[in-house]
Write a protein that holds these residues in place. Structure first.
Motif, short mmCIF file in Angstrom:
data_model
loop_
_atom_site.label_atom_id
_atom_site.label_comp_id
_atom_site.label_asym_id
_atom_site.label_seq_id
_atom_site.Cartn_x
_atom_site.Cartn_y
_atom_site.Cartn_z
N THR A 44 0.87 -1.31 -0.05
CA THR A 44 0.06 0.02 0.08
C THR A 44 0.99 1.31 0.03
OG1 THR A 44 -0.30 -0.10 2.38
CG2 THR A 44 -1.89 -1.11 1.23
N HIS B 228 1.53 -5.18 12.16
CA HIS B 228 1.54 -6.08 11.17
C HIS B 228 2.32 -7.35 11.51
CE1 HIS B 228 1.47 -1.89 9.63
NE2 HIS B 228 1.29 -2.44 8.40
N THR C 91 -9.66 -3.19 21.46
CA THR C 91 -9.36 -3.86 20.02
C THR C 91 -7.90 -3.67 19.69
OG1 THR C 91 -10.29 -1.76 19.23
CG2 THR C 91 -11.88 -3.60 19.49
N SER D 214 -4.44 0.42 3.31
CA SER D 214 -5.17 -0.61 3.44
C SER D 214 -6.63 -0.22 3.83
CB SER D 214 -4.41 -1.48 4.35
OG SER D 214 -4.64 -0.86 5.73
O1 TXA Z 1 -1.81 0.75 4.50
C1 TXA Z 1 -1.86 0.97 5.72
O2 TXA Z 1 -2.82 0.38 6.32
C2 TXA Z 1 -0.39 1.35 6.14
C3 TXA Z 1 0.74 0.50 5.79
C4 TXA Z 1 1.99 0.92 6.28
O3 TXA Z 1 0.35 -0.81 6.37
N1 TXA Z 1 -0.69 1.87 7.43
C5 TXA Z 1 -1.47 2.88 7.66
O4 TXA Z 1 -1.38 3.20 9.14
O5 TXA Z 1 -2.32 3.54 6.98
P1 TXA Z 1 -1.90 4.69 9.82
O6 TXA Z 1 -1.32 4.77 11.18
O7 TXA Z 1 -1.72 5.74 8.92
O8 TXA Z 1 -3.59 4.33 9.99
C6 TXA Z 1 -4.08 3.61 11.02
C7 TXA Z 1 -5.37 3.58 10.85
C8 TXA Z 1 -5.91 4.63 11.71
O9 TXA Z 1 -6.84 5.43 11.16
C9 TXA Z 1 -6.57 4.28 12.88
O10 TXA Z 1 -7.35 5.05 13.52
C10 TXA Z 1 -6.94 3.02 12.51
O11 TXA Z 1 -6.16 2.42 11.56
N2 TXA Z 1 -7.03 1.81 13.68
C11 TXA Z 1 -6.01 1.34 14.42
N3 TXA Z 1 -6.34 0.63 15.49
C12 TXA Z 1 -7.71 0.88 15.47
C13 TXA Z 1 -8.66 0.41 16.18
N4 TXA Z 1 -8.46 -0.47 17.48
N5 TXA Z 1 -9.81 0.54 16.02
C14 TXA Z 1 -10.29 1.14 14.77
N6 TXA Z 1 -9.39 1.74 14.19
C15 TXA Z 1 -8.15 1.65 14.46
#
Ligand code: TXA
Ligand code: MG
Length: 334
Positions: A34, A66, A117, A181
């Protein structure tokens, strides 16, 4: 840490070095299908705090964890039938599943922002998978860009944005999707699309054999003063306190904290990265004592202090009566 992180061809030696840096608590940027990820050992609070410091995120959004395969994912989160169905169909791939965190999962509470979660993903990029196998543990990784900037799809983008904050950058060429993603959560109304992304709603619905629930079914409405979505301790928080009143515990900060008071010090040296690393774990510990009120000392509004204060203010805001906060935070790209 290097002034200007090297961009390395991901051969065996580079992967071993990257895994070693992760074990030391340093940050490593790596390609996924991604976008490039800013990776840290997901079990290390200090390393996870360094992610937030590097990105200069004003808030502690929970991070995507991951893992190398579904078997490892099931040791960290609980997979019920719909989650298992999507994992089997789309992993490895650009799909993140938000599932209940296993209580024994050794994931940093800062990485999951104190939620019950955990967001899990098995990436498809061979270099990401090689790194996960070499490290042999879960890697927390948001997109490898400073907060508010475009997500990086080439190693050079990472170097431009965060080159002085990471130990090294693994070069996997340009990312295939260039779009984050897809994130799916599992609410009372069933599977719900939390963030559209590389895998389409139609593909998910076809795999599930049912439509995805509307987001509102999975999320309680926000109540005034408190985002219903955020972790909040059962205890009341009293902010900007300089001492604990009788019956309170003190969440202290810095060398000037009163001595011999029940409670914990987020960072006796006044280090904001250390304070961020300890924030959720210490709130949990103090809350578990059953104390009615936690007095929190002032935290400077600089660097990670901004995100710490943001979280403390939310946790201190008046509660909706009777309702437990739901565990679905806002999900937006960062
Ligand atoms: O493609 C991707 O997903 C990339 C690559 C590096 O894997 N990662 C990415 O991570 O986009 P980030 O931190 O930019 O976005 C993470 C998202 C955030 O919007 C966050 O709110 C959501 O994942 N998230 C993480 N844990 C969560 C949870 N327990 N409940 C709901 N949303 C969650
Ligand atoms: Mg992002």
């Amino acid at each position: 840490m290097a002034e200007w992180a090297p961009i390395l061809t991901p051969d065996r030696a580079a992967l071993a070095t990257a895994a070693a840096r992760l074990r030391e608590g340093q940050l490593v940027a790596f390609p996924t299908e991604t976008v490039y990820g800013l990776g840290a050992d997901a079990t290390n609070d200090r390393a996870v705090a360094a992610i937030f410091a590097a990105k200069a995120r004003p808030r502690f959004n929970p991070l995507i964890i991951h893992v190398a395969d579904l078997d490892r994912a099931t040791t960290l989160g609980e997979f019920f039938a719909p989650a298992l169905c999507l994992a089997e169909k789309f992993w490895p791939g650009p799909l993140t599943l938000v599932v209940p965190r296993r209580p024994e999962a050794p994931i940093s509470h800062l990485a999951t922002a104190g939620l019950a979660t955990v967001a899990l993903r098995v990436p498809a990029h061979p270099v990401a998978l090689d790194l996960l196998r070499a490290f042999d543990g879960p890697i927390a990784a948001p997109s490898a860009n400073p907060s508010g900037r475009l997500s990086p799809t080439e190693a050079e983008h990472v170097q431009e944005g965060l080159g002085d904050k990471v130990a090294l950058i693994l070069d996997g060429g340009p990312c295939r999707h260039g779009l984050e993603s897809t994130i799916v959560g599992f609410g009372e109304g069933g599977p719900v699309l939390l963030r559209p992304g590389a895998i389409t709603r139609e593909a998910l619905e076809a795999a599930l054999g049912r439509p995805l629930a509307a987001k509102s079914l999975a999320q309680k409405p926000e109540s005034p003063g408190q985002l219903a979505s955020h972790y909040a301790p059962k205890a009341r928080l009293r902010l900007n306190a300089h001492e604990a009143r009788p019956g309170e515990m003190l969440l202290a900060f810095g060398p000037g904290a009163p001595k011999d008071v029940p409670g914990l010090n987020l960072s006796p040296e006044g280090d904001l990265v250390e304070a961020a690393a300890n924030l959720f774990a210490y709130l949990h510990i103090l809350d578990e004592t059953g104390v009615a009120s936690i007095a929190v000392m002032p935290i400077p509004e600089t660097g990670l202090g901004e995100a710490i204060n943001d979280r403390l203010r939310r946790a201190a805001a008046p509660r909706e009566t009777g309702g437990n906060p739901t565990e679905v935070p806002e999900t937006k790209p960062s």
